[in-house]
Motif scaffolding. Sequence first.
Motif, PDB file in Angstrom:
ATOM      1  N   ASP A 196     -58.198  36.112  76.269  1.00  0.00           N
ATOM      2  CA  ASP A 196     -58.458  37.365  75.553  1.00  0.00           C
ATOM      3  C   ASP A 196     -59.576  37.186  74.525  1.00  0.00           C
ATOM      4  N   LYS A 197     -59.971  35.935  74.301  1.00  0.00           N
ATOM      5  CA  LYS A 197     -61.028  35.670  73.306  1.00  0.00           C
ATOM      6  C   LYS A 197     -62.326  35.203  73.954  1.00  0.00           C
ATOM      7  N   VAL A 198     -62.226  34.415  75.024  1.00  0.00           N
ATOM      8  CA  VAL A 198     -63.435  33.944  75.729  1.00  0.00           C
ATOM      9  C   VAL A 198     -63.237  34.129  77.236  1.00  0.00           C
ATOM     10  N   ASP A 199     -64.354  34.279  77.962  1.00  0.00           N
ATOM     11  CA  ASP A 199     -64.256  34.510  79.413  1.00  0.00           C
ATOM     12  C   ASP A 199     -63.927  33.238  80.171  1.00  0.00           C
ATOM     13  N   GLN A 200     -64.497  32.135  79.687  1.00  0.00           N
ATOM     14  CA  GLN A 200     -64.291  30.867  80.394  1.00  0.00           C
ATOM     15  C   GLN A 200     -64.504  29.687  79.469  1.00  0.00           C
ATOM     16  N   VAL A 201     -64.179  28.511  79.975  1.00  0.00           N
ATOM     17  CA  VAL A 201     -64.413  27.296  79.192  1.00  0.00           C
ATOM     18  C   VAL A 201     -65.859  26.859  79.433  1.00  0.00           C
ATOM     19  N   PRO A 202     -66.632  26.618  78.366  1.00  0.00           N
ATOM     20  CA  PRO A 202     -68.016  26.157  78.554  1.00  0.00           C
ATOM     21  C   PRO A 202     -68.099  24.933  79.470  1.00  0.00           C
ATOM     22  N   ALA A 203     -69.256  24.766  80.092  1.00  0.00           N
ATOM     23  CA  ALA A 203     -69.393  23.748  81.138  1.00  0.00           C
ATOM     24  C   ALA A 203     -69.450  22.312  80.613  1.00  0.00           C
ATOM     25  N   THR A 204     -69.835  22.138  79.343  1.00  0.00           N
ATOM     26  CA  THR A 204     -69.915  20.762  78.823  1.00  0.00           C
ATOM     27  C   THR A 204     -69.046  20.619  77.570  1.00  0.00           C
ATOM     28  N   TRP A 205     -68.676  19.360  77.273  1.00  0.00           N
ATOM     29  CA  TRP A 205     -67.915  19.081  76.052  1.00  0.00           C
ATOM     30  C   TRP A 205     -68.718  19.535  74.831  1.00  0.00           C
ATOM     31  N   GLN A 206     -70.047  19.309  74.892  1.00  0.00           N
ATOM     32  CA  GLN A 206     -70.898  19.687  73.760  1.00  0.00           C
ATOM     33  C   GLN A 206     -70.798  21.186  73.499  1.00  0.00           C
ATOM     34  N   GLU A 207     -70.895  21.980  74.591  1.00  0.00           N
ATOM     35  CA  GLU A 207     -70.829  23.443  74.424  1.00  0.00           C
ATOM     36  C   GLU A 207     -69.423  23.890  74.012  1.00  0.00           C
ATOM     37  N   LEU A 208     -68.428  23.208  74.564  1.00  0.00           N
ATOM     38  CA  LEU A 208     -67.047  23.560  74.223  1.00  0.00           C
ATOM     39  C   LEU A 208     -66.808  23.340  72.727  1.00  0.00           C
ATOM     40  N   TYR A 209     -67.215  22.165  72.242  1.00  0.00           N
ATOM     41  CA  TYR A 209     -66.998  21.864  70.828  1.00  0.00           C
ATOM     42  C   TYR A 209     -67.822  22.794  69.942  1.00  0.00           C
ATOM     43  N   SER A 210     -69.024  23.147  70.405  1.00  0.00           N
ATOM     44  CA  SER A 210     -69.825  24.017  69.536  1.00  0.00           C
ATOM     45  C   SER A 210     -69.224  25.427  69.538  1.00  0.00           C
ATOM     46  N   SER A 211     -68.669  25.868  70.662  1.00  0.00           N
ATOM     47  CA  SER A 211     -67.969  27.154  70.680  1.00  0.00           C
ATOM     48  C   SER A 211     -66.750  27.100  69.755  1.00  0.00           C
ATOM     49  N   ALA A 212     -66.052  25.963  69.753  1.00  0.00           N
ATOM     50  CA  ALA A 212     -64.879  25.808  68.880  1.00  0.00           C
ATOM     51  C   ALA A 212     -65.309  25.862  67.408  1.00  0.00           C
ATOM     52  N   ALA A 213     -66.443  25.208  67.107  1.00  0.00           N
ATOM     53  CA  ALA A 213     -66.903  25.158  65.710  1.00  0.00           C
ATOM     54  C   ALA A 213     -67.411  26.520  65.239  1.00  0.00           C
ATOM     55  N   LYS A 214     -67.876  27.344  66.178  1.00  0.00           N
ATOM     56  CA  LYS A 214     -68.379  28.676  65.786  1.00  0.00           C
ATOM     57  C   LYS A 214     -67.235  29.620  65.416  1.00  0.00           C
ATOM     58  N   GLY A 215     -66.017  29.157  65.597  1.00  0.00           N
ATOM     59  CA  GLY A 215     -64.924  30.039  65.171  1.00  0.00           C
ATOM     60  C   GLY A 215     -63.665  29.954  66.012  1.00  0.00           C
ATOM     61  N   GLY A 216     -63.804  29.550  67.270  1.00  0.00           N
ATOM     62  CA  GLY A 216     -62.618  29.557  68.138  1.00  0.00           C
ATOM     63  C   GLY A 216     -61.597  28.490  67.774  1.00  0.00           C
ATOM     64  N   GLY A 217     -62.098  27.300  67.562  1.00  0.00           N
ATOM     65  CA  GLY A 217     -61.220  26.178  67.219  1.00  0.00           C
ATOM     66  C   GLY A 217     -60.600  25.535  68.450  1.00  0.00           C
ATOM     67  N   ILE A 218     -60.464  24.212  68.381  1.00  0.00           N
ATOM     68  CA  ILE A 218     -59.820  23.456  69.474  1.00  0.00           C
ATOM     69  C   ILE A 218     -58.816  22.474  68.872  1.00  0.00           C
ATOM     70  N   VAL A 219     -57.717  22.270  69.561  1.00  0.00           N
ATOM     71  CA  VAL A 219     -56.777  21.223  69.149  1.00  0.00           C
ATOM     72  C   VAL A 219     -56.609  20.228  70.286  1.00  0.00           C
ATOM     73  N   PHE A 220     -56.424  18.977  69.908  1.00  0.00           N
ATOM     74  CA  PHE A 220     -56.212  17.921  70.901  1.00  0.00           C
ATOM     75  C   PHE A 220     -55.351  16.840  70.275  1.00  0.00           C
ATOM     76  N   GLN A 221     -55.264  15.667  70.893  1.00  0.00           N
ATOM     77  CA  GLN A 221     -54.385  14.615  70.379  1.00  0.00           C
ATOM     78  C   GLN A 221     -55.241  13.565  69.665  1.00  0.00           C
ATOM     79  N   GLY A 222     -55.216  13.579  68.330  1.00  0.00           N
ATOM     80  CA  GLY A 222     -56.076  12.674  67.562  1.00  0.00           C
ATOM     81  C   GLY A 222     -55.319  11.639  66.755  1.00  0.00           C
ATOM     82  N   ALA A 223     -53.997  11.604  66.862  1.00  0.00           N
ATOM     83  CA  ALA A 223     -53.211  10.617  66.111  1.00  0.00           C
ATOM     84  C   ALA A 223     -53.446   9.219  66.696  1.00  0.00           C
ATOM     85  N   ALA A 224     -53.113   8.195  65.923  1.00  0.00           N
ATOM     86  CA  ALA A 224     -53.327   6.821  66.377  1.00  0.00           C
ATOM     87  C   ALA A 224     -52.202   6.397  67.319  1.00  0.00           C
TER      88      ALA A 224
END
Length: 436
Positions: free
Chosen positions: A180-208
């Motif tokens: 409902d917010k984006v049409d698709q997942v960007p094709a590269t990690w770089q684009e995905l992260y930049s889309s996340a930084a522009k406002g969408g946000g991404i969560v993943f597993q970053g604990a040690a």
Amino acid sequence: MFGRLAMLFPVLLTCAVLVAGCGGGDESTGGGGSGGSAGSTEGAKVIDPASMNDAKGTVKFCQGKDTTGAVAALKKNFNEKFADQGLKMEFVEFPASADEQRNQFIQRQQAKSGDCDLFGSDVIWTAEFAQQKWLYDLTPYMEKRKSEFLPAPLQTLDYDGKLWGAPLNTDASFIYYRDDKVDQVPATWQELYSSAAKGGGIVFQGAAYEGLTCDWLELAFAAGGTVLSENGKKATIDSPENVKATQLMMDVVKDGGAPKAVTTYMEPESLTAFQTGKYTYMRNWPYAYALNEKADKVKGKFKVAPLPKFEGGDQAQILGGADLVISAYSKNPGGALALLDYMSGPEHQKLLASKFSLGPILDETYDDPAVKKALPFSAELKQAVSKAHARPVSPVYPQISQAIYKNVNQALAGQMSAEDAMKQAQSDIEKALSTF
Ligand code: GLC
């Protein structure tokens, strides 16, 4: 670069033949797992396939936290079905963290305890446990069933020419996104992260912990990085490709594309965060699908897409999942085999896939119309699993993984540069490799 599991398998065999304590742990993390005779699994107990036929009594099943509710459903179904036979299962619940599950099992096996008759074991541990002679050799039972399973999960059980369990579920990760917010997942990690930084946000597993190793390897392998040399004897982690992958992951945290708290997230925390409705993207395994469908703020508003590529590089997935293994100290191996047989069979596999979105390990389950409907990405999952990379195969894998997640976690938390994190990981891995 590490190839597919099939290409790596000879390395695993080599480790079986040459060294003690395949995957043996690190005392400093309570990993344990050292000891045992070098390489050979000779003398391990061998299962009698007929022992399950009239099995009775109680079977204790140990596994990580039942976040999906699948074990509760299993317990009900199995205990109803086998009541007349006088067989029932009990669940011994371990923590959610993969590392903690390993520690818990190792402690019990070192004490030769009969606490776990059957263990839901991460695919990365089976060889280590077999080498320690902590498991029944299930070859005589599995020989007849081999053709039912997908090749990749089956291969995780193959060590020293024998099969040490049956697959339970298979895993490859995906990007969950709010359609409902984006049409698709960007094709590269770089684009995905930049889309996340522009406002969408991404969560993943970053604990040690082990999960961060998986998340990082997906980026590093896609960037063209490696962890070990082809023969598994040299550390190759300190490379420009891996620095680039680490820097990218650090930047998404620094730029606010991922919350700072991601450095403390394991799978459950990232799922909870996504389900608040605040984030557009989440990297997670298939189990999250069914749980999202039940979460008020995201149900009906998300889809699942394969992982993106690394800019100028490739796409890489990591093979995950769980195997079912029988403890050599079980007082009821026949009962454990009956439970294993049920859990890896068509009825339970269909339930796991259609109700709990856990990746089936039987070929036939993927063809079931009910599964296709409940798990719309099942075809992509099957494909992802078949292409997925194994985690680095080495006798000291737990220390290697620790070298990755400890240093990458510090880098994500802003305590280390990407260059220093890779240098330190290189030296930690060299140290681990020099112990055998
Ligand atoms: C999932 C995978 C497993 C992996 C773990 C990391 O449970 O199935 O293979 O080690 O996540 O957190």
